[in-house]
Design a protein around this motif. Structure first.
Motif, short mmCIF file in Angstrom:
data_model
loop_
_atom_site.label_atom_id
_atom_site.label_comp_id
_atom_site.label_asym_id
_atom_site.label_seq_id
_atom_site.Cartn_x
_atom_site.Cartn_y
_atom_site.Cartn_z
N MET A 197 0.83 -1.19 0.00
CA MET A 197 0.00 0.00 0.00
C MET A 197 0.87 1.25 0.00
SD MET A 197 -2.91 0.96 2.80
CE MET A 197 -1.80 1.35 4.12
N GLU A 198 0.43 2.30 -0.67
CA GLU A 198 1.10 3.59 -0.63
C GLU A 198 0.18 4.58 0.06
OE1 GLU A 198 3.94 3.59 -4.56
OE2 GLU A 198 2.14 4.82 -4.56
N THR A 199 0.78 5.51 0.80
CA THR A 199 0.01 6.53 1.49
C THR A 199 0.86 7.78 1.64
OG1 THR A 199 -1.36 7.00 3.42
CG2 THR A 199 0.67 5.78 3.82
N VAL A 200 0.22 8.93 1.77
CA VAL A 200 0.91 10.18 2.02
C VAL A 200 0.55 10.61 3.43
CG1 VAL A 200 1.17 12.59 1.34
CG2 VAL A 200 0.86 10.84 -0.41
N VAL A 201 1.56 10.78 4.27
CA VAL A 201 1.34 11.14 5.66
C VAL A 201 2.35 12.21 6.08
CG1 VAL A 201 0.43 8.88 6.31
CG2 VAL A 201 2.87 9.31 6.51
N PRO A 202 1.98 13.04 7.07
CA PRO A 202 2.99 13.95 7.62
C PRO A 202 4.03 13.14 8.38
CG PRO A 202 0.93 14.12 8.86
CD PRO A 202 0.68 13.19 7.71
N ALA A 203 5.28 13.56 8.25
CA ALA A 203 6.35 12.80 8.90
C ALA A 203 7.51 13.73 9.25
CB ALA A 203 6.85 11.69 7.96
N ALA A 204 8.37 13.22 10.08
CA ALA A 204 9.67 13.82 10.36
C ALA A 204 10.67 12.68 10.24
CB ALA A 204 9.71 14.44 11.75
N VAL A 205 11.87 13.00 9.79
CA VAL A 205 12.88 11.97 9.61
C VAL A 205 14.07 12.30 10.52
CG1 VAL A 205 14.27 10.72 7.93
CG2 VAL A 205 12.16 11.82 7.20
N VAL A 206 14.48 11.32 11.30
CA VAL A 206 15.64 11.49 12.19
C VAL A 206 16.64 10.37 11.93
CG1 VAL A 206 14.34 12.69 14.00
CG2 VAL A 206 14.49 10.21 14.06
N ARG A 207 17.88 10.63 12.27
CA ARG A 207 18.92 9.61 12.09
C ARG A 207 18.89 8.61 13.25
NH1 ARG A 207 23.64 13.84 11.24
NH2 ARG A 207 22.25 14.90 12.66
N MET A 208 18.93 7.34 12.92
CA MET A 208 18.94 6.29 13.94
C MET A 208 20.15 6.44 14.84
SD MET A 208 17.31 3.91 15.29
CE MET A 208 18.00 3.50 16.88
N ARG A 209 21.27 6.83 14.27
CA ARG A 209 22.50 7.01 15.06
C ARG A 209 22.30 8.07 16.15
NH1 ARG A 209 28.14 7.84 11.93
NH2 ARG A 209 27.72 5.70 11.33
N GLU A 210 21.57 9.14 15.85
CA GLU A 210 21.31 10.19 16.84
C GLU A 210 20.40 9.67 17.95
OE1 GLU A 210 19.88 14.85 17.09
OE2 GLU A 210 19.91 13.86 15.14
N LEU A 211 19.36 8.92 17.56
CA LEU A 211 18.48 8.33 18.58
C LEU A 211 19.24 7.36 19.47
CD1 LEU A 211 15.17 7.62 16.60
CD2 LEU A 211 15.71 9.58 18.07
N ALA A 212 20.05 6.51 18.86
CA ALA A 212 20.81 5.51 19.63
C ALA A 212 21.75 6.19 20.63
CB ALA A 212 21.58 4.59 18.70
N ALA A 213 22.37 7.30 20.22
CA ALA A 213 23.27 8.03 21.12
C ALA A 213 22.53 8.57 22.34
CB ALA A 213 23.96 9.17 20.36
N LEU A 214 21.23 8.79 22.20
CA LEU A 214 20.40 9.26 23.31
C LEU A 214 19.79 8.10 24.10
CD1 LEU A 214 18.58 12.15 21.43
CD2 LEU A 214 20.33 12.40 23.20
N GLY A 215 20.07 6.87 23.67
CA GLY A 215 19.52 5.69 24.34
C GLY A 215 18.09 5.40 23.93
N ILE A 216 17.67 5.87 22.76
CA ILE A 216 16.29 5.69 22.30
C ILE A 216 16.25 4.60 21.24
CG2 ILE A 216 14.34 6.80 21.15
CD1 ILE A 216 15.44 9.49 22.21
N ALA A 217 15.43 3.59 21.47
CA ALA A 217 15.20 2.51 20.49
C ALA A 217 14.06 2.95 19.57
CB ALA A 217 14.84 1.22 21.21
N PRO A 218 14.01 2.42 18.35
CA PRO A 218 12.93 2.82 17.43
C PRO A 218 11.53 2.65 18.02
CG PRO A 218 14.59 1.58 16.25
CD PRO A 218 14.95 1.50 17.71
N ASP A 219 11.27 1.57 18.70
CA ASP A 219 9.93 1.36 19.27
C ASP A 219 9.59 2.38 20.36
OD1 ASP A 219 9.45 -0.77 17.59
OD2 ASP A 219 10.00 -2.29 19.07
N ASP A 220 10.60 3.02 20.95
CA ASP A 220 10.35 4.01 22.00
C ASP A 220 9.64 5.25 21.48
OD1 ASP A 220 11.74 2.33 23.74
OD2 ASP A 220 13.60 3.51 23.66
N VAL A 221 9.76 5.54 20.18
CA VAL A 221 9.20 6.79 19.65
C VAL A 221 7.69 6.71 19.43
CG1 VAL A 221 11.39 7.43 18.56
CG2 VAL A 221 9.65 6.24 17.21
N ASP A 222 7.14 5.52 19.32
CA ASP A 222 5.69 5.39 19.12
C ASP A 222 4.95 5.96 20.33
OD1 ASP A 222 6.37 4.14 16.77
OD2 ASP A 222 5.86 2.13 17.47
N GLY A 223 4.06 6.92 20.07
CA GLY A 223 3.32 7.58 21.15
C GLY A 223 4.01 8.80 21.71
N ALA A 224 5.23 9.09 21.26
CA ALA A 224 5.97 10.25 21.74
C ALA A 224 5.37 11.54 21.17
CB ALA A 224 7.44 10.14 21.33
#
Length: 112
Positions: free
Chosen positions: A48-75
């Protein structure tokens, strides 16, 4: 090849914006690419294709802060004067894998 140095660092230094990602009671300053006007996403599993508002961040930056990808859901994401809720995320790996790539934060405008 250092994918971050060659490609992502120049992009984030040029068009990245400072924002605040709040997970629970913890706020983190991160740099994001503002795609809140909408970005086309293709979900390979469902085809499926969809158009949604988004923001893009670098995984390396999140990891340096101790944030896992699943942690961002609901943030909550404060970006360019607007506040958004992160509904979900999608990984965009680099040729070296997910840890070296980016994370698309799929957003919904937060009601105040």
């Amino acid at each position: 090849m250092d994918y971050q140095a060659a490609l992502l660092n120049p992009i984030y230094m040029t068009v990245g914006v400072a924002c605040t990602l709040t997970i629970g009671a913890n706020s983190h300053d991160v740099t994001a690419l503002d795609k809140t006007v909408g970005t086309l996403l293709t979900f390979i599993n469902g085809g499926m294709e969809t158009v949604v508002p988004a923001a893009v961040v670098r995984m390396r930056e999140l990891a340096a802060l101790g944030i896992a990808p699943d942690d961002v859901d609901g943030a909550t994401l404060a970006l360019n004067g607007s506040t958004w809720t992160v509904n979900a995320h999608e990984m965009k790996p680099s040729p070296k894998g997910e840890a070296d790539g980016e994370v698309y934060l799929l957003l919904k405008k937060k009601r105040v």
